[in-house]
Design a protein around this motif. Structure first.
Motif, PDB file in Angstrom:
ATOM      1  N   PRO A  46       0.823  -1.221   0.000  1.00  8.14           N
ATOM      2  CA  PRO A  46       0.000   0.000   0.000  1.00  8.14           C
ATOM      3  C   PRO A  46       0.852   1.264   0.000  1.00  8.14           C
ATOM      4  O   PRO A  46       1.832   1.374   0.742  1.00  8.14           O
ATOM      5  CB  PRO A  46      -0.789  -0.117   1.313  1.00  8.14           C
ATOM      6  N   ARG A  47       0.471   2.207  -0.880  1.00  6.70           N
ATOM      7  CA  ARG A  47       1.218   3.459  -0.967  1.00  6.70           C
ATOM      8  C   ARG A  47       0.334   4.548  -1.547  1.00  6.70           C
ATOM      9  O   ARG A  47      -0.717   4.276  -2.136  1.00  6.70           O
ATOM     10  CB  ARG A  47       2.462   3.299  -1.853  1.00  6.70           C
ATOM     11  N   ASP A  48       0.741   5.756  -1.387  1.00  5.15           N
ATOM     12  CA  ASP A  48      -0.002   6.909  -1.905  1.00  5.15           C
ATOM     13  C   ASP A  48       0.666   7.368  -3.200  1.00  5.15           C
ATOM     14  O   ASP A  48       1.828   7.786  -3.199  1.00  5.15           O
ATOM     15  CB  ASP A  48       0.006   8.037  -0.860  1.00  5.15           C
ATOM     16  N   TYR A  49      -0.079   7.301  -4.297  1.00  3.21           N
ATOM     17  CA  TYR A  49       0.470   7.673  -5.600  1.00  3.21           C
ATOM     18  C   TYR A  49       0.270   9.158  -5.925  1.00  3.21           C
ATOM     19  O   TYR A  49       0.785   9.651  -6.919  1.00  3.21           O
ATOM     20  CB  TYR A  49      -0.202   6.850  -6.704  1.00  3.21           C
ATOM     21  N   SER A  50      -0.514   9.850  -5.127  1.00  2.00           N
ATOM     22  CA  SER A  50      -0.893  11.221  -5.473  1.00  2.00           C
ATOM     23  C   SER A  50       0.298  12.180  -5.373  1.00  2.00           C
ATOM     24  O   SER A  50       1.202  11.991  -4.549  1.00  2.00           O
ATOM     25  CB  SER A  50      -2.014  11.706  -4.559  1.00  2.00           C
ATOM     26  N   TYR A  51       0.270  13.182  -6.228  1.00  2.00           N
ATOM     27  CA  TYR A  51       1.268  14.251  -6.196  1.00  2.00           C
ATOM     28  C   TYR A  51       0.688  15.481  -6.883  1.00  2.00           C
ATOM     29  O   TYR A  51      -0.397  15.417  -7.473  1.00  2.00           O
ATOM     30  CB  TYR A  51       2.573  13.812  -6.872  1.00  2.00           C
ATOM     31  N   LYS A  52       1.360  16.580  -6.791  1.00  2.00           N
ATOM     32  CA  LYS A  52       0.874  17.821  -7.386  1.00  2.00           C
ATOM     33  C   LYS A  52       1.936  18.410  -8.302  1.00  2.00           C
ATOM     34  O   LYS A  52       3.138  18.198  -8.102  1.00  2.00           O
ATOM     35  CB  LYS A  52       0.522  18.843  -6.298  1.00  2.00           C
ATOM     36  N   ILE A  53       1.460  19.131  -9.313  1.00  2.00           N
ATOM     37  CA  ILE A  53       2.371  19.894 -10.164  1.00  2.00           C
ATOM     38  C   ILE A  53       2.169  21.374  -9.845  1.00  2.00           C
ATOM     39  O   ILE A  53       1.149  21.746  -9.247  1.00  2.00           O
ATOM     40  CB  ILE A  53       2.121  19.614 -11.662  1.00  2.00           C
ATOM     41  N   PRO A  54       3.098  22.236 -10.201  1.00  2.00           N
ATOM     42  CA  PRO A  54       2.940  23.664  -9.902  1.00  2.00           C
ATOM     43  C   PRO A  54       1.649  24.250 -10.480  1.00  2.00           C
ATOM     44  O   PRO A  54       1.211  23.864 -11.570  1.00  2.00           O
ATOM     45  CB  PRO A  54       4.179  24.288 -10.563  1.00  2.00           C
ATOM     46  N   LYS A  55       1.041  25.175  -9.752  1.00  2.00           N
ATOM     47  CA  LYS A  55      -0.220  25.775 -10.180  1.00  2.00           C
ATOM     48  C   LYS A  55      -0.084  26.467 -11.535  1.00  2.00           C
ATOM     49  O   LYS A  55      -0.998  26.439 -12.353  1.00  2.00           O
ATOM     50  CB  LYS A  55      -0.706  26.784  -9.127  1.00  2.00           C
ATOM     51  N   LYS A  56       1.061  27.102 -11.768  1.00  2.00           N
ATOM     52  CA  LYS A  56       1.243  27.806 -13.043  1.00  2.00           C
ATOM     53  C   LYS A  56       1.175  26.838 -14.220  1.00  2.00           C
ATOM     54  O   LYS A  56       0.599  27.150 -15.265  1.00  2.00           O
ATOM     55  CB  LYS A  56       2.575  28.555 -13.039  1.00  2.00           C
ATOM     56  N   MET A  57       1.763  25.669 -14.042  1.00  2.00           N
ATOM     57  CA  MET A  57       1.733  24.664 -15.106  1.00  2.00           C
ATOM     58  C   MET A  57       0.306  24.167 -15.327  1.00  2.00           C
ATOM     59  O   MET A  57      -0.145  24.026 -16.468  1.00  2.00           O
ATOM     60  CB  MET A  57       2.645  23.488 -14.740  1.00  2.00           C
ATOM     61  N   ARG A  58      -0.405  23.905 -14.234  1.00  2.00           N
ATOM     62  CA  ARG A  58      -1.767  23.380 -14.347  1.00  2.00           C
ATOM     63  C   ARG A  58      -2.687  24.406 -15.008  1.00  2.00           C
ATOM     64  O   ARG A  58      -3.483  24.071 -15.890  1.00  2.00           O
ATOM     65  CB  ARG A  58      -2.295  23.012 -12.963  1.00  2.00           C
ATOM     66  N   ARG A  59      -2.572  25.673 -14.615  1.00  2.00           N
ATOM     67  CA  ARG A  59      -3.426  26.715 -15.188  1.00  2.00           C
ATOM     68  C   ARG A  59      -3.116  26.936 -16.672  1.00  2.00           C
ATOM     69  O   ARG A  59      -4.023  27.133 -17.483  1.00  2.00           O
ATOM     70  CB  ARG A  59      -3.250  28.013 -14.404  1.00  2.00           C
ATOM     71  N   LEU A  60      -1.822  26.887 -17.017  1.00  2.00           N
ATOM     72  CA  LEU A  60      -1.451  27.050 -18.423  1.00  2.00           C
ATOM     73  C   LEU A  60      -1.981  25.888 -19.254  1.00  2.00           C
ATOM     74  O   LEU A  60      -2.449  26.079 -20.377  1.00  2.00           O
ATOM     75  CB  LEU A  60       0.072  27.152 -18.555  1.00  2.00           C
ATOM     76  N   ALA A  61      -1.930  24.681 -18.689  1.00  2.00           N
ATOM     77  CA  ALA A  61      -2.431  23.507 -19.399  1.00  2.00           C
ATOM     78  C   ALA A  61      -3.933  23.627 -19.639  1.00  2.00           C
ATOM     79  O   ALA A  61      -4.432  23.280 -20.720  1.00  2.00           O
ATOM     80  CB  ALA A  61      -2.117  22.239 -18.605  1.00  2.00           C
TER      81      ALA A  61
END
Length: 209
Positions: free
Chosen positions: A94-109
């Motif tokens: 069992p492990r946590d796969y979640s992670y985040k990318i920078p907000k600027k990258m997500r908003r640009l995408a």
């Protein structure tokens, strides 16, 4: 500025609206699309898989045979990974796969995905979407007027609409979502995006900061 027509629920053109190029006129970024989709899928993983290691297998710890004199290679107990029914070497836990990318990258995408919808003529703007009752048939009729009855459609609305949400639940190819919660995965998954005019200021506030 980008000009697009605005329709009513009957698919009748009632005017035009100007959209900001910073939100709907950005170049396509497949690299960011890939990054965001991988993150979205990873964050959706439960991570509850579990295999038994050597120490967790319920088998005897007795030595298989004597160390010497049998003609066989030396062996320990049957918990070893190379025995059938033994432990799993390097298996998942069992492990946590979640992670985040920078907000600027997500908003640009997201801006790039919205712009792609405009370039491909798969963005439809409507003045409002109102259902008096949570009837799936009423929603199907609206989509049919736009020629989208058999298409995968994502509907961006300014706030939660229980009638619209319940009407779309029986349609596997239709999804409703609050505009501020739009994501790259769904924008790419669905063929068409229907936005209400009231949702555009919310998009600008959420993704133009």
């Amino acid at each position: 500025m980008i000009q697009l027509p605005v329709y009513n629920q009957n698919a009748e053109k009632i005017g035009e609206i100007e959209l900001k190029e910073e939100l709907f006129g950005v170049e396509e970024r497949p690299d960011l699309f890939h990054t965001c989709v991988v993150m979205h899928l990873a964050n959706g993983r439960q991570g509850t898989h579990s295999t038994k290691r050597r120490s967790e297998v319920n088998r005897t710890g007795k030595k298989v045979w004597a160390q010497k004199g049998t003609g066989h290679a030396r062996q320990g107990d049957r918990k070893a990974p190379h025995w059938v029914g033994g432990g799993i070497a390097f298996g998942p836990k069992p492990r946590d796969y979640s992670y985040k990318i920078p907000k600027k990258m997500r908003r640009l995408a997201i801006r790039s995905a919205l712009s792609t919808k405009v370039k491909e003529n798969t963005l439809i703007l409507v003045d409002k979407i109102e259902l008096l009752q949570p009837k799936t048939k009423e929603l199907v009729n609206i989509l049919d007027r736009f020629g989208l009855k058999d298409s995968k459609v994502l509907m961006g609305i300014p706030k939660k609409d229980e009638n619209l949400k319940r009407a779309a639940m029986n349609l596997g190819k239709v999804k409703t979502m609050v505009a501020s919660c739009l994501n790259v995965y769904d924008l790419l998954k669905y063929d068409y995006l229907i936005l209400t005019v009231d949702a555009i200021p919310i998009l600008e506030e959420a993704f133009l900061k």
